[in-house]
Design a protein around this motif. Structure first.
Motif, PDB file in Angstrom:
ATOM      1  N   TYR A 171       0.816  -1.205   0.000  1.00 48.59           N
ATOM      2  CA  TYR A 171       0.000   0.000   0.000  1.00 48.59           C
ATOM      3  C   TYR A 171       0.856   1.265   0.000  1.00 48.59           C
ATOM      4  O   TYR A 171       0.390   2.330  -0.418  1.00 48.59           O
ATOM      5  N   HIS A 219     -11.112  -7.256  -2.292  1.00 48.61           N
ATOM      6  CA  HIS A 219      -9.825  -6.856  -2.879  1.00 48.61           C
ATOM      7  C   HIS A 219      -9.835  -6.983  -4.396  1.00 48.61           C
ATOM      8  O   HIS A 219      -9.113  -6.267  -5.086  1.00 48.61           O
ATOM      9  N   GLY A 220     -10.599  -7.940  -4.931  1.00 49.20           N
ATOM     10  CA  GLY A 220     -10.685  -8.093  -6.371  1.00 49.20           C
ATOM     11  C   GLY A 220      -9.542  -8.892  -6.961  1.00 49.20           C
ATOM     12  O   GLY A 220      -8.833  -9.625  -6.265  1.00 49.20           O
ATOM     13  N   ALA A 224      -5.974  -5.089 -10.345  1.00 48.88           N
ATOM     14  CA  ALA A 224      -7.033  -4.108 -10.076  1.00 48.88           C
ATOM     15  C   ALA A 224      -7.436  -4.141  -8.604  1.00 48.88           C
ATOM     16  O   ALA A 224      -8.593  -3.920  -8.267  1.00 48.88           O
ATOM     17  N   TYR A 225      -6.492  -4.442  -7.705  1.00 50.81           N
ATOM     18  CA  TYR A 225      -6.824  -4.570  -6.291  1.00 50.81           C
ATOM     19  C   TYR A 225      -7.458  -3.294  -5.746  1.00 50.81           C
ATOM     20  O   TYR A 225      -6.906  -2.185  -5.868  1.00 50.81           O
ATOM     21  N   ASP A 226      -8.600  -3.460  -5.101  1.00 49.07           N
ATOM     22  CA  ASP A 226      -9.235  -2.421  -4.294  1.00 49.07           C
ATOM     23  C   ASP A 226      -9.465  -1.111  -5.032  1.00 49.07           C
ATOM     24  O   ASP A 226      -9.712  -0.085  -4.405  1.00 49.07           O
ATOM     25  N   ARG A 227      -9.337  -1.147  -6.351  1.00 49.19           N
ATOM     26  CA  ARG A 227      -9.479   0.077  -7.150  1.00 49.19           C
ATOM     27  C   ARG A 227      -8.546   1.183  -6.662  1.00 49.19           C
ATOM     28  O   ARG A 227      -8.895   2.374  -6.661  1.00 49.19           O
ATOM     29  N   PHE A 228      -7.362   0.768  -6.256  1.00 47.53           N
ATOM     30  CA  PHE A 228      -6.382   1.739  -5.765  1.00 47.53           C
ATOM     31  C   PHE A 228      -5.959   2.689  -6.878  1.00 47.53           C
ATOM     32  O   PHE A 228      -5.953   2.325  -8.062  1.00 47.53           O
ATOM     33  N   PRO A 229      -5.563   3.910  -6.532  1.00 47.32           N
ATOM     34  CA  PRO A 229      -5.238   4.904  -7.563  1.00 47.32           C
ATOM     35  C   PRO A 229      -3.849   4.743  -8.180  1.00 47.32           C
ATOM     36  O   PRO A 229      -3.614   5.229  -9.281  1.00 47.32           O
ATOM     37  N   GLN A 234      -1.826  -1.862  -7.115  1.00 48.29           N
ATOM     38  CA  GLN A 234      -2.911  -2.597  -7.758  1.00 48.29           C
ATOM     39  C   GLN A 234      -2.612  -4.068  -8.011  1.00 48.29           C
ATOM     40  O   GLN A 234      -3.499  -4.829  -8.381  1.00 48.29           O
ATOM     41  N   GLY A 289     -17.517  -9.361  -6.536  1.00 49.88           N
ATOM     42  CA  GLY A 289     -17.362  -9.655  -7.955  1.00 49.88           C
ATOM     43  C   GLY A 289     -18.312 -10.745  -8.390  1.00 49.88           C
ATOM     44  O   GLY A 289     -19.046 -11.315  -7.577  1.00 49.88           O
TER      45      GLY A 289
END
Length: 338
Positions: A171, A219-220, A224-229, A234, A289
């Motif tokens: 993170y 988390h996905g 594309a984890y967590d739609r992190f910026p 990601q 999902g």
């Protein structure tokens, strides 16, 4: 813009620690295990020290007494909220030795993002936490983690390949620049995994890592984890790591998502099954999902168990109710031809 500035500031202010840029081919010895039929407990995200961890452990003891267990797998987040900074920490005893010692089986262990915490529990930015867990392997023979990346063959029946995914989806910017996504260590671990899996002569080849390739949980999917910026958060490097063995590995096992999930081979990773077992100490929410799953259980503590023979690998999912009652469901049956 503010988030980007904060990330850049943290990266600039973090101490730049040197780390390995190579991944040696380390093998874990597992003497005395049966080589015609292997029964494996699979748990993840277990190290909470809570009633849930104790309840799931009691269920494991009952299953092992009735059905037999030869080996365990611990898929990371072995200690919450942050991994020990010292090999003599009592947390190793409280969260592992006292809890799983009575099972009497060795556990193949890989680190998770909570094990590699820096500023915030679970940020995954300080791989020195994984180094401490490797060192603990020398003090407790039940905790098998000879390196952050390693292989563990059991005769010609099965070979396990443990990897460290925490630096690849941290993170915060990792303290060791070479271990950030795309760095020298990331590339070296990917090359080692791809080569080791493909060179294996084992009947079954299983990869162990904390972060999942596919999940319907919050988390996905990797990349594309967590739609992190920010790209480094990601998990694109996790996707690439697992992708290097799609079609060569039989099964990818992971945690991180606090649920139980099993997926047949997907178009993005043909020829390889994937499974999530991250509910042995933490329990998350419902699915976010809609990917078709062979099995899924959300909101319930539990674990997986593998029954491996030369002809097939059976995945059974166990969920544990608040009163300790255990429900077993066959999640998948993988067949080996020839």
């Amino acid at each position: 813009m503010l988030g980007a500035a904060v990330a850049a500031l943290l990266g600039a202010c973090a101490p730049s620690l040197t780390g390995p840029a190579v991944v040696p081919d380390v093998r874990a010895a597992l003497p005395g295990l049966p080589q015609e039929r292997l029964r494996v407990l699979v748990m993840g995200d277990q190290g909470t020290g809570t009633e849930v961890q104790r309840r799931v452990t009691a269920a494991m003891q009952g299953v092992c007494a009735r059905e037999g267990c030869d080996l365990g797998v611990a898929l990371g987040d072995n200690v919450y909220p942050a991994g020990p900074k010292d090999v003599n920490s009592p947390l190793f005893r409280e969260r592992f030795a006292d809890v799983y010692g009575p099972l009497g089986i060795p556990f193949l262990v890989v680190p998770g993002n909570h094990d590699e915490s820096w500023l915030v529990g679970g940020d995954g930015a300080d791989a020195r936490g994984a180094d401490v867990q490797v060192a603990y392997s020398g003090l407790n023979g039940q905790w098998v983690m000879p390196a952050r990346s390693y292989r563990a063959p059991v005769g010609a029946l099965v070979e396990f390949f443990g990897v460290d995914t925490a630096p690849l989806a941290a993170y915060l910017p990792g303290l060791r620049p070479a271990e950030r996504p795309g760095g020298a260590w990331d590339r070296a671990q990917r090359a080692w995994l791809s080569g080791a899996v493909r060179a294996s002569g084992a009947r079954w080849r299983l990869v162990l890592g904390h972060h999942p390739l596919f999940s319907n949980g919050a988390h996905g999917n990797a990349g594309a984890y967590d739609r992190f910026p920010f790209g480094f958060q990601q998990g694109g490097a996790v996707r690439d790591l697992y992708g290097s063995v799609c079609g060569a590995a039989d099964l990818l096992l992971s945690g991180h998502v606090h649920a139980l999930e099993v997926f047949a081979p997907q178009p993005e990773c043909p020829g390889t099954w994937t499974a999530v077992s991250g509910a042995a100490g933490e329990v998350g929410g419902g699915p976010a999902g809609s990917r078709a799953a062979a099995f899924a259980a959300f909101g319930q503590p539990g674990f997986l168990r593998l029954d491996v023979t030369p002809a097939e690998l059976v995945i059974t999912a166990y969920t544990v109710a608040a009163d300790g009652a255990v429900t077993a469901r066959e999640a998948a049956r993988l067949k080996k031809r020839g």
